[in-house]
Every structure is written in C-alpha cells, then in structure tokens.
Design an enzyme around this catalytic site. Structure first.
Site, PDB file in Angstrom:
ATOM      1  N   GLU A 172      38.495  -5.846  18.014  1.00  0.00           N
ATOM      2  CA  GLU A 172      39.014  -4.480  18.018  1.00  0.00           C
ATOM      3  C   GLU A 172      40.130  -4.249  19.027  1.00  0.00           C
ATOM      4  O   GLU A 172      41.041  -3.469  18.769  1.00  0.00           O
ATOM      5  CB  GLU A 172      37.868  -3.485  18.272  1.00  0.00           C
ATOM      6  CG  GLU A 172      36.912  -3.395  17.095  1.00  0.00           C
ATOM      7  CD  GLU A 172      35.891  -2.283  17.275  1.00  0.00           C
ATOM      8  OE1 GLU A 172      36.223  -1.268  17.888  1.00  0.00           O
ATOM      9  OE2 GLU A 172      34.760  -2.448  16.800  1.00  0.00           O
TER      10      GLU A 172
ATOM     11  N   ASP B 113      32.959  -4.752  16.902  1.00  0.00           N
ATOM     12  CA  ASP B 113      31.803  -4.354  17.721  1.00  0.00           C
ATOM     13  C   ASP B 113      30.487  -4.393  16.943  1.00  0.00           C
ATOM     14  O   ASP B 113      30.473  -4.195  15.719  1.00  0.00           O
ATOM     15  CB  ASP B 113      32.023  -2.952  18.291  1.00  0.00           C
ATOM     16  CG  ASP B 113      33.031  -2.951  19.433  1.00  0.00           C
ATOM     17  OD1 ASP B 113      33.314  -4.032  19.966  1.00  0.00           O
ATOM     18  OD2 ASP B 113      33.540  -1.869  19.787  1.00  0.00           O
TER      19      ASP B 113
ATOM     20  N   ASP C 235      28.046  -2.529  16.016  1.00  0.00           N
ATOM     21  CA  ASP C 235      27.400  -1.275  15.640  1.00  0.00           C
ATOM     22  C   ASP C 235      27.950  -0.827  14.294  1.00  0.00           C
ATOM     23  O   ASP C 235      28.726  -1.527  13.649  1.00  0.00           O
ATOM     24  CB  ASP C 235      27.612  -0.198  16.712  1.00  0.00           C
ATOM     25  CG  ASP C 235      29.085   0.095  16.989  1.00  0.00           C
ATOM     26  OD1 ASP C 235      29.957  -0.438  16.255  1.00  0.00           O
ATOM     27  OD2 ASP C 235      29.375   0.839  17.934  1.00  0.00           O
TER      28      ASP C 235
ATOM     29  N   GLU D  64      30.093   1.499  13.504  1.00  0.00           N
ATOM     30  CA  GLU D  64      31.547   1.645  13.484  1.00  0.00           C
ATOM     31  C   GLU D  64      32.232   0.275  13.431  1.00  0.00           C
ATOM     32  O   GLU D  64      33.228   0.094  12.730  1.00  0.00           O
ATOM     33  CB  GLU D  64      32.019   2.421  14.723  1.00  0.00           C
ATOM     34  CG  GLU D  64      31.609   3.870  14.746  1.00  0.00           C
ATOM     35  CD  GLU D  64      32.206   4.672  13.601  1.00  0.00           C
ATOM     36  OE1 GLU D  64      33.435   4.614  13.402  1.00  0.00           O
ATOM     37  OE2 GLU D  64      31.444   5.344  12.889  1.00  0.00           O
TER      38      GLU D  64
ATOM     39  N   TYR E  37      27.167  -4.355  25.522  1.00  0.00           N
ATOM     40  CA  TYR E  37      27.766  -3.276  24.734  1.00  0.00           C
ATOM     41  C   TYR E  37      27.213  -1.921  25.159  1.00  0.00           C
ATOM     42  O   TYR E  37      26.001  -1.759  25.343  1.00  0.00           O
ATOM     43  CB  TYR E  37      27.503  -3.515  23.253  1.00  0.00           C
ATOM     44  CG  TYR E  37      28.336  -2.653  22.357  1.00  0.00           C
ATOM     45  CD1 TYR E  37      29.720  -2.647  22.463  1.00  0.00           C
ATOM     46  CD2 TYR E  37      27.745  -1.848  21.394  1.00  0.00           C
ATOM     47  CE1 TYR E  37      30.498  -1.858  21.626  1.00  0.00           C
ATOM     48  CE2 TYR E  37      28.504  -1.067  20.541  1.00  0.00           C
ATOM     49  CZ  TYR E  37      29.887  -1.072  20.676  1.00  0.00           C
ATOM     50  OH  TYR E  37      30.645  -0.285  19.853  1.00  0.00           O
TER      51      TYR E  37
ATOM     52  N   ARG F 150      27.430   1.193  23.729  1.00  0.00           N
ATOM     53  CA  ARG F 150      27.022   2.237  22.784  1.00  0.00           C
ATOM     54  C   ARG F 150      25.699   1.810  22.159  1.00  0.00           C
ATOM     55  O   ARG F 150      25.657   1.057  21.197  1.00  0.00           O
ATOM     56  CB  ARG F 150      28.095   2.449  21.717  1.00  0.00           C
ATOM     57  CG  ARG F 150      29.373   3.058  22.289  1.00  0.00           C
ATOM     58  CD  ARG F 150      30.395   3.397  21.225  1.00  0.00           C
ATOM     59  NE  ARG F 150      31.557   4.029  21.833  1.00  0.00           N
ATOM     60  CZ  ARG F 150      32.620   3.368  22.289  1.00  0.00           C
ATOM     61  NH1 ARG F 150      32.651   2.047  22.196  1.00  0.00           N
ATOM     62  NH2 ARG F 150      33.635   4.005  22.838  1.00  0.00           N
TER      63      ARG F 150
ATOM     64  N   HIS G 211      20.241  -2.489  19.477  1.00  0.00           N
ATOM     65  CA  HIS G 211      20.912  -3.311  20.476  1.00  0.00           C
ATOM     66  C   HIS G 211      20.136  -3.270  21.776  1.00  0.00           C
ATOM     67  O   HIS G 211      19.239  -2.459  21.982  1.00  0.00           O
ATOM     68  CB  HIS G 211      22.330  -2.809  20.719  1.00  0.00           C
ATOM     69  CG  HIS G 211      23.133  -2.659  19.472  1.00  0.00           C
ATOM     70  ND1 HIS G 211      23.388  -3.712  18.634  1.00  0.00           N
ATOM     71  CD2 HIS G 211      23.727  -1.568  18.912  1.00  0.00           C
ATOM     72  CE1 HIS G 211      24.115  -3.281  17.610  1.00  0.00           C
ATOM     73  NE2 HIS G 211      24.317  -1.992  17.753  1.00  0.00           N
TER      74      HIS G 211
END
Length: 875
Positions: A7, A80, A82, A84, A303, A305, A350
């Site tokens: 990203e 990432d 997740d 998104e 990570y 989030r 996570h």
C-alpha cells in the site's frame, strides 16, 4: 522476477530490502478506486451494480504496476491484513485484468501482521487466494455507506438549509454527542455537604476519615442536603471523643489489562499524551511501516487496526523472556496470560498491537524516533509487556472510628491501600477513565493504626459540594462508547470524528466534544424523521450483518436489499414533508436550547425586542437561527444556542440596541446589538455603519464605552518600525489577533495583546516571525521534508498564511482541518497533491517531468483541431 504490490512506498522500500533483487515491490498508495461522489454510483435496481472511478494519480500508478506485471513471472498482492487491505488487492487485480496485463500469470495474496524480515518471509512462503468473503463485506459496507449518505443528505439539504451531510456511522456518533449535551442541559444541580475529620494516632501520625453514619442513620455521599443539619453534625463531632473500633486489612491482587487494541490505544494516547485519534493513527502507521534503526529498517509494532486482544504464542514467549531480563524472574507469572475482549461484535481476527521485538526497549530506540513516535512506542511497549507480567499484590485497609459523648452516636471510616509487590505496575500504570472517577476508591496509604486505641480529633471539616452533570465526551470516551455499543469499527473511528469536525457539527473545547447548533439541528431532524436509522441497536445490528458476510454466513446483496427496501421507502415518505412541518417539530424538540428559561417568569418564546412577536426557529443559507414572527417589522435574531449564561440582557437586548456612548472623533453613536451570529458593536446607522464582533472570551456584561471604542476603532496603530519607518498595526482578523507590517502578518497569542502590545514587543514578534517563517512571507519555510515525489522533486510541509499545507514544486495542497502537520505521511501528501492537480491546481508544474521534446513533436504533427481535442481530454 516477481512483482509485489503493497500500500505505501515506505513499506515497499522496506520489504524490497527483505526480498532482494528477484522481486520488484510497488506501492498502490492506498485505495486505487472509489465510488464517484454522484448519483448512480450504486444502482439498487440493477442488482446493486457499482461504478468505480480511478483518479489521475492512481491511474498512473496502476499503469506502472501493469507495465511491471507484463514482464514479471508472478504477481503477489501484499496489502494490509484487514478488510480494506483485501479490498485494495481485489481492486488492483480487477484493474489489471481489465488492462489484460496478467494473461496467464499466477496471482497470490499474502498477509503479514508485522513488517519484519521474519514475518514477511513467512507470509511469502504461505500464499493464499483473495478472500471473497472479506471483499464482499467491503462491497456491502461501501454500498451501505454510499446509499445512506447520498440518499439522506439531499433530504437534509432540502429540509434543513445549511446542513452538510448524513452518514451511517457519523450520524449515530453525532447523536451520542448531542444527547450527552442534552443530559447536561437538563441536569439540575443539587447542593450537599460532606463531613470528614482529621485525626492523630497515639504515635502522632495523621489520617483522615469520612462520616458514614450519624444518629443511627447512614450518610451516603449525597444524603446531607441541609446546611443546618451539617452544622449540627459538626457540633456533635467537635464535642465527641473517638475510638478505633476496628482495623481490617484484606490482601488483594490487581491483574494487568490486555495489550492495546485500536480503540484502547486511541483512548490511552488521548488521556496520557493529549493525542487526537487521527494523530495517534498517523504516528502508529509510521511505527508499523518501518523506522531506520541503525542502518536496518524495520517495523516496530504490529498492525495497528485491530480489535483483537491476544498476542501470538511466540510473542508471548518473547515478552516473558523480556520481563525476566528487564524486571527479574519474580515478575514472570507461572503461566502465560490469555485475554478475551468485552467489546461488542469484536472480530479478533488479528493480534493486539504489540512491539515486533520486545528486546527493542523504548530507551534503546529513542534516538531513532521523533518525540511523538517515541512516546507512542513507549506506551505500546509498556502496555504489551505489562499484559504478561505478574499481578500486583495489594493490601486494602478499612478503619472504623466510633464517635461518642457529643449527644449523638456517629461512625467514620478511613480507607487506604498499600502495594506489597508492584508486579505489572513496575511497567505500566493504568489511568482511571476520566468519566469513571470514584471518590470511594481511596488509595492513600494509612499510618499504623490499632484497634481499640483512642484517636485524637485534630479538625472536623464540613464541605459544601454540588452535584455535577455527566461530562461531555472526549474523543477517547466517545470511541469507548461506540466500541461498547458495537457502532463502527476500529479503522473508522478516527475518520468519523474528523468528519464531524469538518462538517462543523461538533467542535473541540478543552479536549471535549461540544455539539454545534448545526449538529443539534441535524440530530433532532434525524431523531424525529429517521429515528430507526440513528438507533444504536440498528447500527450495531448492521455491523453484525457485515461481520456475518465476512464469515461467509450471509449473502452481501441480500443484506443490501433488505436495508434498501425499508430505507428508500422511508425517504420517499419524507419527501412530502413541508419545511414548516419540520420547523414545528424542531421548535418543540429543541425548545430548551432555542428558548431557554429567562428566570423572570416571562414566556421564553416572546420576542424581547417588539414584545408581541413569538420566537421560533428559522432556516437561512448558513443554517438555523432564532427569529421573530413579526419579521420584517421586527428584525430580532440570534444564534440557535442563545446567549451565554448571564448575558441574556445584553445579547437579547430586550428593548433593542444598548447605547454605549458616542465616538469622540466622529460623533456617531456606539451601540451593543445582538445578531444572528451573536452580539456585536456598531458605530452609526445604515449601510455605512461600522461593526465589530465581540471577541471570543469577552463577556458581554463587561462591554463598556471604553472597550467598545477600542474594538470599533481596530486596527490600532502600534508605532513605526525603527528600521523601515512603516507603521505597525494590530487587529483581529479571520484567523485571530495579528500584527501587520509592510504587508506581512504575524500572529498574536491573545486578543488582549491587540490592545496592549507596545512597539518594542511588536518589533520582536515581527522579527521572530520573519526568522521562523509565518504569515505574510513570500514562501513559507519548510516545517518538514517528507521525501521525494515519484515524478521527482521534494515534498515538504509548510506553514502558510492560511494554515499548514503540502508543497511539491508549484503545487500547494492545504491540509484538512484538524490535521497535525507533524503527523502527515508521504502517502497522505501524495493523495492531497494528486487531488489538487485533478482540481486544476498546479497543472503546469505537475507536468514538469513530461519531456519538452515530446510536446514539441506533438505540436508539429498534430493539426490544431486535434490539439484542442487532446487538451480537452486531458482536462
């Protein structure tokens, strides 16, 4: 060669070092496509077909990725870990397929929770396919948010002029803030008295105790509401003797909390360091993506989030080893600790947020981090290490005293706590939540006190107190509440809070969220006409359905269809509403705010100017205000929030403008008036009259002739600059108090400085501003260099006349409101620059990399008509 897509460019640079020359790592710079902000981007009648748009900057990056893939053996999507991130990989793959760049090349998806060499290589060794369920959950969420916002917002614009937008999560968060404000306004304060004493042991040690019973009746915190009764108790205790009836010491343990989740990190960073949610996530992003540690670039945290509270088994083992090394074997519990979340709808997909390497102590990496990075890393490291440490051993002591001989029996109690073994407290001490303070939890240490011995009275204190309303939400406490209710998700909290501020629905005062009048109007409208869609349970229920889609237990289009069927029908029903019907409902709903009790028994809705009209809510271009029903004969108006407490007479001006005297230079009358935007000063009458708003922080009651004269005659000449000979003036402008010299501005700290600053200090302020850069300079000095633009040239953050901005060549992109200049990342800067160029700002400079030769050739070969068409296409 294999192509890897991540990203961010910072992550790409780090990962390329880990993988070596056989890999080419490229950055997507976040999302590459989004729904265009216009009608028709989601078509419910066409099976929820979605139209995606690629902006100019993303199109260029996708072209670069496609070009690289054509010459590659394998495409690896490593965005990432997740929902998104999964969506970004899906978007990239979909675009590449449409560009026919892949052909038969294999495609893999890899995820890693930390950017370390070990984590990245392990992920590369265990590829998988794109998770369709996660992608479907993303599509459902994106469509829901679009349909909610783009269907409901136009209703707001038509029925409530001045309103900006509505959002599926945003509107519910706003409702929480507004409802808390309503609670505060409804709260009725009550006086009560606390009785306590200070006593001495036979050994001369002092301690305090609070009254618990008097004359056979229990006295809780709010029970003594009569001053005479409190004085009677004081008299009795002053005539009493005291004996220690009992001393009870109970051992106890205090266990550590789990490592940070996204929301708990935001809360802790707010309460301990004053960081807003956005700032916290910006700093955490940099720690996650990688920092140069003595020549080695590595991600320092996992990570950020996540709503998971567990750490990986190998991380738990590493933490236990680090605890033994840093604190000693006594601090390592017999068994590892395991945690489960209490948050509603938590996915725990996570790990919790933790250091990637527990041996990297905060002190060992401090020299490699900027102050914000160090403070946040220190917080994360300590919380994670504490989560696996031994419990703290406590001893809680309760002392009961008996009062006798004063005419009525009484008992008093002293509480104390002693830490026998600090355990995890050696690493991390939890701070009690600001909204959960409890006066009963007295953790003071008590001296040696023995049962059946006398205690000598030193003093008896009777203290008057007043009950307090519930506190306003801070960013941290609002995030905590949203998490408890299951509203939104960790990755959305910061953006939601920022949107509320950007829309002028809430403002931040002393780190508390205060609803603006516009926000209260919107909330009242939604509660009255769209009540179902701002209910906490309904919003949380939608989140549960989205989670079921992620788990493969629900079909995403079925969820959308059920929502749209009811929602669209509800919107259609409201289209027939007249604005007058809306105002009538809001007049009742917001009566306490719009028409506060004047305290004199008069009708709060009677016009204070004409006396015969009735006040009601009106809607104007800039939002709602209070006006008189006799308009235009009576032009009384004021802001929705009404005057501040104690300012009713001045702001309401019951008999019209208040005469403050005349201007000695012009002979014109100076008056204090109240307008739609609050009280103001006016000199003269008619269109030529000069006006000046009352500065923030000034009380209307304090405005006299002298202050009004000083205010109306701004800007004020301070004196001539000793070097230039030009006048320095002081005034109050759109951006606050300022000095002006030779066409250049310098900010002043307070409004009072405008009226008091002398020539010497003014010259110093101007010199410092010229040295450090600031308002009025030709080009602002760079606050920070972010790195190189992919097309060449340095990207910097600068502080300009109208606030901080990102600069690249001749392109200047203003930072969003509330954005911390120190926290801006190169990825965010690139997005701002691309958006600015797309809007037409700095096109020529953005094209500086295009070879002049190519343009010249095009000019020679292309006929004039074609040249015009090409230009139109580019624009």
């Amino acid at each position: 060669m294999d192509v890897v897509v991540v990203e961010s460019p910072a992550k790409a640079k780090t990962i390329n070092k880990y993988l070596g020359k056989d890999y080419k790592v490229l950055a997507s710079y976040g999302h590459v496509r989004d729904l265009p902000p216009k009608d028709g981007s989601v078509l419910p009648d066409e099976d929820f077909a979605m139209s995606w748009q690629v902006d100019t900057a993303s199109n260029k990056r996708l072209t670069e990725i496609a070009k690289a893939v054509k010459d590659a053996d394998h495409l690896i999507l490593a965005t990432d870990p997740d929902r998104e991130g999964e969506a970004i990989s899906w978007h990239v793959l979909d675009v590449l397929n449409k560009k026919r760049a892949l052909k038969d090349k294999p495609v893999s998806r890899v995820v890693f929770n930390a950017i370390t060499k070990k984590s990245v290589l392990e992920a590369m060794a265990n590829p998988r396919r794109i998770d369709d369920d996660l992608v479907n959950a993303y599509l459902a969420r994106r469509a829901l948010d679009y349909l909610f916002g783009f269907t409901l917002s136009p209703v707001l614009w038509r029925k409530l002029p001045g309103s900006r937008s509505a959002g599926r999560v945003q509107s519910v968060a706003l409702r929480l803030v507004c409802n808390r404000e309503a609670e505060i306004e409804r709260f009725v304060r009550e006086d009560y008295w606390m009785v306590a004493g200070t006593f001495l042991t036979p050994r001369g040690d002092s301690f305090s105790a609070r009254l618990t019973t008097f004359d056979g009746k229990r006295t809780n915190k709010l029970d003594i509401k009569d001053e005479d009764y409190a004085k009677r108790i004081e008299t009795v205790l002053n005539q009493s003797s005291f004996r220690i009836e009992s001393v009870e010491a109970k051992p106890g343990k205090r266990n550590p909390g789990p490592p940070f989740t996204t929301s708990s990190l935001q809360q802790a960073a707010s309460s301990r360091m004053g960081f807003g949610a956005s700032r916290t996530m910006q700093v955490a992003q940099r720690l996650y993506e990688g920092v140069d540690i003595g020549g080695e670039t590595a991600g320092l945290i996992t990570y950020m989030r996540t709503d998971g509270v567990q750490m990986a088994p190998e991380a738990v083992s590493a933490a236990r080893s680090a605890i033994g090394a840093e604190f000693g074997d006594r601090y390592v519990p017999e068994k590892p600790r395991h945690y489960s979340t209490k948050a509603k709808n938590a996915q725990e997909a996570h790990e919790a947020i933790r250091p990637t390497d527990f041996t990297r102590t905060p002190s060992s990496v401090k020299r490699f981090l900027d102050p914000d990075q160090f403070r946040l890393y220190d917080l994360i490291w300590k919380r994670a290490i504490a989560s696996q440490m031994a419990a703290a051993d406590l001893e809680r002591t309760t002392v009961e005293l008996i009062a006798s001989g004063g005419g009525a029996p009484a008992t008093l109690r002293a509480n104390g706590q002693v830490i026998r073994f600090d355990g995890f407290l050696a690493a991390y001490t939890d701070q009690r939540d600001e909204d959960d303070k409890d006066d009963e939890n007295d953790e003071r240490r008590l001296p040696e006190i023995r049962a059946d011995e006398e205690a000598r009275r030193e003093a008896i204190e009777v203290t008057k107190s007043t009950t307090e309303p519930p506190p306003r939400y801070s960013e941290a406490s609002l995030i905590k509440k949203m998490e408890e209710l299951g509203i939104g998700r960790p990755s959305t909290y910061a953006a939601t809070l920022q949107t509320l501020q950007d829309r002028n629905y809430v403002k931040v005062e002393s780190r508390k969220l205060v609803p603006e009048s516009r926000g209260r109007i919107v909330t009242a409208f939604l509660e009255n006409f769209f009540d179902k869609y701002v209910e906490y349970d309904f919003t949380a229920g939608l989140e549960e359905e989205l989670d079921q889609i992620s788990d493969g237990k629900a079909e995403w289009k079925d969820v959308l269809a059920r929502f749209w069927r009811d929602f669209s029908a509800h919107v259609d029903d409201t289209k027939e509403l007249r604005v007058s019907d809306v105002l009538d409902r809001l007049n009742d709903e917001l009566a306490a705010v719009a028409f506060p009790d004047r305290g004199d028994g008069t009708n709060p809705r009677s016009c204070p100017k004409c006396g015969t009209g009735e006040l009601s809510l009106k809607l104007g271009k800039f939002g709602a205000f209070v006006g008189c029903s006799n308009y235009p004969d009576c032009n009384f108006t004021r802001q929705l929030d009404g005057p501040a407490e104690g300012d009713e007479a001045a702001a309401g001006l019951g008999d019209g403008p208040k005469n403050l005297g005349t201007d000695p230079h012009t002979g014109e009358e100076i008056t204090l008036r109240s307008g739609r935007f609050g009280p103001y000063i006016q000199r003269g009458e008619g269109k030529e009259a000069k006006r000046g708003s009352i500065p923030k922080g000034w009380s209307v009651d304090d405005i006299d002739h002298e202050k009004a004269l000083a205010l109306i005659n701004l800007p004020r000449d301070v004196g001539q600059h000793p070097e230039s000979g030009k006048m320095i003036s002081a005034g109050i402008g759109r951006y606050g108090p300022f000095l002006l010299h030779d066409g250049k501005y310098a900010n002043l700290e307070t409004v009072d400085d405008v009226f008091s600053i002398g020539i010497n200090r003014a010259v110093t302020v101007i010199a410092e501003k010229a040295k450090n850069g600031g308002r009025g300079r030709a080009k602002a000095a760079a606050l920070k260099e972010l790195g190189d633009h992919p097309e060449g040239g340095t990207i910097t953050v600068r502080d300009g006349r109208y606030g901080p901005y990102v600069n690249w060549g001749k392109v200047n992109a203003t930072l969003p409101k509330g954005k911390d200049p120190a926290g801006i990342t190169v990825e965010e800067a690139l997005q701002l620059i691309a958006a600015k160029i797309e809007k037409g700002g700095g096109k020529k400079s953005a094209a500086k990399k295009a070879p002049a030769k190519k343009k010249a050739t095009a000019k020679k070969k292309a006929p004039a008509k074609k040249k015009t068409d090409t230009k139109a296409k580019e624009d």
